[in-house]
Design a protein around this motif. Sequence first.
Motif, PDB file in Angstrom:
ATOM      1  N   SER A 108     -10.194  -0.417  12.970  1.00 46.18           N
ATOM      2  CA  SER A 108      -9.140   0.048  12.061  1.00 46.18           C
ATOM      3  C   SER A 108      -9.708   0.951  10.973  1.00 46.18           C
ATOM      4  CB  SER A 108      -8.435  -1.146  11.416  1.00 46.18           C
ATOM      5  OG  SER A 108      -7.792  -1.935  12.385  1.00 46.18           O
ATOM      6  N   LYS A 109      -8.859   1.860  10.492  1.00 43.82           N
ATOM      7  CA  LYS A 109      -9.158   2.651   9.297  1.00 43.82           C
ATOM      8  C   LYS A 109      -8.490   1.953   8.119  1.00 43.82           C
ATOM      9  CE  LYS A 109      -9.585   7.061  11.699  1.00 43.82           C
ATOM     10  NZ  LYS A 109     -11.040   7.135  11.467  1.00 43.82           N
ATOM     11  N   TYR A 110      -9.187   1.931   6.992  1.00 41.81           N
ATOM     12  CA  TYR A 110      -8.731   1.143   5.846  1.00 41.81           C
ATOM     13  C   TYR A 110      -8.367   2.052   4.680  1.00 41.81           C
ATOM     14  CZ  TYR A 110     -10.713  -2.775   8.402  1.00 41.81           C
ATOM     15  OH  TYR A 110     -10.993  -3.714   9.364  1.00 41.81           O
ATOM     16  N   ARG A 111      -7.337   1.615   3.947  1.00 46.83           N
ATOM     17  CA  ARG A 111      -6.937   2.256   2.693  1.00 46.83           C
ATOM     18  C   ARG A 111      -6.661   1.156   1.672  1.00 46.83           C
ATOM     19  NH1 ARG A 111      -1.775   5.252   3.725  1.00 46.83           N
ATOM     20  NH2 ARG A 111      -1.558   3.804   5.473  1.00 46.83           N
ATOM     21  N   TRP A 112      -6.901   1.501   0.419  1.00 48.01           N
ATOM     22  CA  TRP A 112      -6.657   0.542  -0.672  1.00 48.01           C
ATOM     23  C   TRP A 112      -5.707   1.174  -1.687  1.00 48.01           C
ATOM     24  CZ3 TRP A 112      -8.439  -4.479  -1.070  1.00 48.01           C
ATOM     25  CH2 TRP A 112      -9.408  -4.863  -0.142  1.00 48.01           C
ATOM     26  N   ILE A 113      -4.764   0.378  -2.157  1.00 46.51           N
ATOM     27  CA  ILE A 113      -3.823   0.803  -3.193  1.00 46.51           C
ATOM     28  C   ILE A 113      -3.929  -0.175  -4.354  1.00 46.51           C
ATOM     29  CG2 ILE A 113      -1.388   1.094  -3.781  1.00 46.51           C
ATOM     30  CD1 ILE A 113      -0.875   2.003  -0.959  1.00 46.51           C
ATOM     31  N   HIS A 114      -4.101   0.388  -5.561  1.00 46.53           N
ATOM     32  CA  HIS A 114      -4.200  -0.433  -6.763  1.00 46.53           C
ATOM     33  C   HIS A 114      -3.023  -0.119  -7.669  1.00 46.53           C
ATOM     34  CE1 HIS A 114      -6.151  -1.180 -10.924  1.00 46.53           C
ATOM     35  NE2 HIS A 114      -5.699  -2.345 -10.439  1.00 46.53           N
ATOM     36  N   ASN A 115      -2.160  -1.125  -7.859  1.00 43.77           N
ATOM     37  CA  ASN A 115      -0.970  -0.972  -8.703  1.00 43.77           C
ATOM     38  C   ASN A 115      -0.156   0.271  -8.322  1.00 43.77           C
ATOM     39  OD1 ASN A 115      -1.536  -3.302 -10.116  1.00 43.77           O
ATOM     40  ND2 ASN A 115      -2.614  -2.240 -11.785  1.00 43.77           N
ATOM     41  N   GLY A 116      -0.027   0.500  -7.008  1.00 46.82           N
ATOM     42  CA  GLY A 116       0.789   1.594  -6.519  1.00 46.82           C
ATOM     43  C   GLY A 116       0.072   2.909  -6.354  1.00 46.82           C
ATOM     44  N   SER A 117      -1.191   2.991  -6.763  1.00 46.23           N
ATOM     45  CA  SER A 117      -1.945   4.244  -6.663  1.00 46.23           C
ATOM     46  C   SER A 117      -2.989   4.133  -5.555  1.00 46.23           C
ATOM     47  CB  SER A 117      -2.641   4.577  -7.994  1.00 46.23           C
ATOM     48  OG  SER A 117      -1.683   4.755  -9.022  1.00 46.23           O
ATOM     49  N   LEU A 118      -3.073   5.162  -4.717  1.00 46.17           N
ATOM     50  CA  LEU A 118      -4.041   5.174  -3.618  1.00 46.17           C
ATOM     51  C   LEU A 118      -5.440   5.424  -4.164  1.00 46.17           C
ATOM     52  CD1 LEU A 118      -4.485   5.151  -0.511  1.00 46.17           C
ATOM     53  CD2 LEU A 118      -4.209   7.649  -0.582  1.00 46.17           C
ATOM     54  N   LEU A 119      -6.371   4.543  -3.795  1.00 47.80           N
ATOM     55  CA  LEU A 119      -7.757   4.704  -4.227  1.00 47.80           C
ATOM     56  C   LEU A 119      -8.456   5.728  -3.343  1.00 47.80           C
ATOM     57  CD1 LEU A 119      -8.684   0.983  -4.987  1.00 47.80           C
ATOM     58  CD2 LEU A 119      -7.820   2.736  -6.544  1.00 47.80           C
ATOM     59  N   SER A 120      -9.582   6.236  -3.827  1.00 48.71           N
ATOM     60  CA  SER A 120     -10.230   7.381  -3.180  1.00 48.71           C
ATOM     61  C   SER A 120     -11.152   6.997  -2.038  1.00 48.71           C
ATOM     62  CB  SER A 120     -11.031   8.175  -4.224  1.00 48.71           C
ATOM     63  OG  SER A 120     -12.030   7.346  -4.820  1.00 48.71           O
ATOM     64  N   PHE A 121     -11.446   5.741  -1.820  1.00 45.32           N
ATOM     65  CA  PHE A 121     -12.386   5.385  -0.759  1.00 45.32           C
ATOM     66  C   PHE A 121     -11.663   4.609   0.335  1.00 45.32           C
ATOM     67  CE2 PHE A 121     -12.792   0.885  -1.775  1.00 45.32           C
ATOM     68  CZ  PHE A 121     -12.389   0.846  -3.101  1.00 45.32           C
ATOM     69  N   SER A 122     -12.306   4.558   1.518  1.00 43.19           N
ATOM     70  CA  SER A 122     -11.660   3.975   2.693  1.00 43.19           C
ATOM     71  C   SER A 122     -12.563   2.968   3.394  1.00 43.19           C
ATOM     72  CB  SER A 122     -11.267   5.079   3.672  1.00 43.19           C
ATOM     73  OG  SER A 122     -12.403   5.831   4.056  1.00 43.19           O
ATOM     74  N   GLU A 123     -13.281   2.186   2.612  1.00 41.98           N
ATOM     75  CA  GLU A 123     -14.113   1.132   3.193  1.00 41.98           C
ATOM     76  C   GLU A 123     -13.284  -0.137   3.344  1.00 41.98           C
ATOM     77  OE1 GLU A 123     -17.105   1.765   4.232  1.00 41.98           O
ATOM     78  OE2 GLU A 123     -17.072   3.811   3.439  1.00 41.98           O
ATOM     79  N   LYS A 124     -13.811  -1.068   4.126  1.00 44.81           N
ATOM     80  CA  LYS A 124     -13.086  -2.321   4.322  1.00 44.81           C
ATOM     81  C   LYS A 124     -13.284  -3.300   3.167  1.00 44.81           C
ATOM     82  CE  LYS A 124     -15.021  -3.544   8.158  1.00 44.81           C
ATOM     83  NZ  LYS A 124     -15.382  -4.351   9.355  1.00 44.81           N
ATOM     84  N   ASN A 125     -14.203  -3.009   2.267  1.00 46.74           N
ATOM     85  CA  ASN A 125     -14.456  -3.923   1.154  1.00 46.74           C
ATOM     86  C   ASN A 125     -14.522  -3.164  -0.169  1.00 46.74           C
ATOM     87  OD1 ASN A 125     -16.979  -2.994   2.450  1.00 46.74           O
ATOM     88  ND2 ASN A 125     -17.928  -3.958   0.671  1.00 46.74           N
ATOM     89  N   ILE A 126     -14.173  -3.870  -1.227  1.00 44.95           N
ATOM     90  CA  ILE A 126     -14.242  -3.350  -2.597  1.00 44.95           C
ATOM     91  C   ILE A 126     -15.087  -4.313  -3.422  1.00 44.95           C
ATOM     92  CG2 ILE A 126     -12.953  -2.976  -4.736  1.00 44.95           C
ATOM     93  CD1 ILE A 126     -10.676  -1.927  -3.191  1.00 44.95           C
ATOM     94  N   THR A 127     -15.983  -3.754  -4.231  1.00 44.56           N
ATOM     95  CA  THR A 127     -16.776  -4.564  -5.162  1.00 44.56           C
ATOM     96  C   THR A 127     -16.571  -4.013  -6.571  1.00 44.56           C
ATOM     97  OG1 THR A 127     -18.457  -5.072  -3.500  1.00 44.56           O
ATOM     98  CG2 THR A 127     -19.084  -5.352  -5.810  1.00 44.56           C
ATOM     99  N   LEU A 128     -16.097  -4.878  -7.436  1.00 44.57           N
ATOM    100  CA  LEU A 128     -15.944  -4.548  -8.855  1.00 44.57           C
ATOM    101  C   LEU A 128     -17.061  -5.274  -9.598  1.00 44.57           C
ATOM    102  CD1 LEU A 128     -12.069  -5.097  -9.089  1.00 44.57           C
ATOM    103  CD2 LEU A 128     -13.309  -2.971  -8.554  1.00 44.57           C
ATOM    104  N   PRO A 129     -18.174  -4.580  -9.910  1.00 44.87           N
ATOM    105  CA  PRO A 129     -19.347  -5.273 -10.480  1.00 44.87           C
ATOM    106  C   PRO A 129     -19.089  -5.882 -11.850  1.00 44.87           C
ATOM    107  CG  PRO A 129     -19.658  -2.899 -10.516  1.00 44.87           C
ATOM    108  CD  PRO A 129     -18.419  -3.141  -9.727  1.00 44.87           C
ATOM    109  N   SER A 130     -18.231  -5.267 -12.652  1.00 47.02           N
ATOM    110  CA  SER A 130     -17.918  -5.794 -13.982  1.00 47.02           C
ATOM    111  C   SER A 130     -16.439  -5.542 -14.251  1.00 47.02           C
ATOM    112  CB  SER A 130     -18.799  -5.128 -15.050  1.00 47.02           C
ATOM    113  OG  SER A 130     -18.518  -5.654 -16.338  1.00 47.02           O
ATOM    114  N   LEU A 131     -15.637  -6.553 -14.025  1.00 49.47           N
ATOM    115  CA  LEU A 131     -14.186  -6.428 -14.081  1.00 49.47           C
ATOM    116  C   LEU A 131     -13.725  -6.013 -15.475  1.00 49.47           C
ATOM    117  CD1 LEU A 131     -11.555  -6.856 -12.450  1.00 49.47           C
ATOM    118  CD2 LEU A 131     -11.528  -9.198 -13.351  1.00 49.47           C
TER     119      LEU A 131
END
Length: 370
Positions: free
Chosen positions: A262-285
Amino acid sequence: MDLSRPRCRLWRELVLLLACMICQASSQIYIALDSLIRVERYSSSLAIENAPEDVQEYSWHQGANDTEENLIISYNTTSHSRRDGPVYSGRESVPTRGALRIRRSQLNDMGNYTVRVDTINDTQRATGWLEILELEIPQISVNTTSVVDGEDAVAATCYTNDSHVQWFVNYVPVSSNYRMTISPDNKTLVIRMFGRFNSPLQCGIEILPELIQKSDLVYVTVAYGPYSLLLSSSPTDFNGILSAEIGSQVEMECVSYSRPESKYRWIHNGSLLSFSEKNITLPSLTWGQMGRYRCIAENPATQVTLYEEVHVQAPYEAQACYQQKFHHLRILVGASHHIHSSGLHPLPYSPDPCPVQTLLYQDKTGQARR
């Protein structure tokens, strides 16, 4: 004139003569062939019948005589040793019973073979003809090598002059059924709604009884899914709500089951994020990274799309949201019980009482902000 008696007497004399000949020849060795394996690329075996008990050596020769120049191999029963002759090819062997085994028979192996059996007091010879059948290898082709699971049909053709064709789907022999049809001449197989467990395909012909020569395997690429989508996180989310402290590390990963991947997309609060990996890491929230995350998995071949969501919230917001959700659920359950017991019409759908966009948090000054 009655001819039955002379004719009967003549047959009786012939039978007695044949029996006498068999009796006289019963002590002589002869070569017996196993007709089931005299085929090119298969092993051939020439066995010795009526061999005496006190054999000291078996010698096999290529041709109609037992000269040293045409010796293939000999086996000494006393020392359990063998001797390779001038025409030994490396494919011959002689087991303890004296038979000649030829591995991976070739067409040029066809011809006369002579065996010499030496005993303590005697030597016997026998000659037999080995015929090697030329092996026909059927060829197979398919009308397509790439399909979508459960949607497309595949037609396979077996190219052979033989009419006894057997079809194999995923290594298992098959016949016509509600999903697949074999043509009257057995040379075409059509599978409707080809599935991912129908590959590979293969056809075969019966070159001898119980001996099937199969074609090469043909693989069909089957696109499927995604059939499931799992969004996991660290810290672990509960009922789609992820509780995390400001400054902590948050990890989210999507896993789907599909082919191609599969190809992956991420949306944060209705906005499409710029990367298409299967995982997201937020090092310092940060506060800006709070909110709803949606992972979308899409298979471009099947055009099937799935998505999952998780709400990232501060611990006290998450606890308040849990309480609101639990209270809301109790209201819905009570209303449903009241509706069913009183015969009233169902209430309209009630939205999530705790959407991320309406949650408040306090900044360092104590003021409430969205």
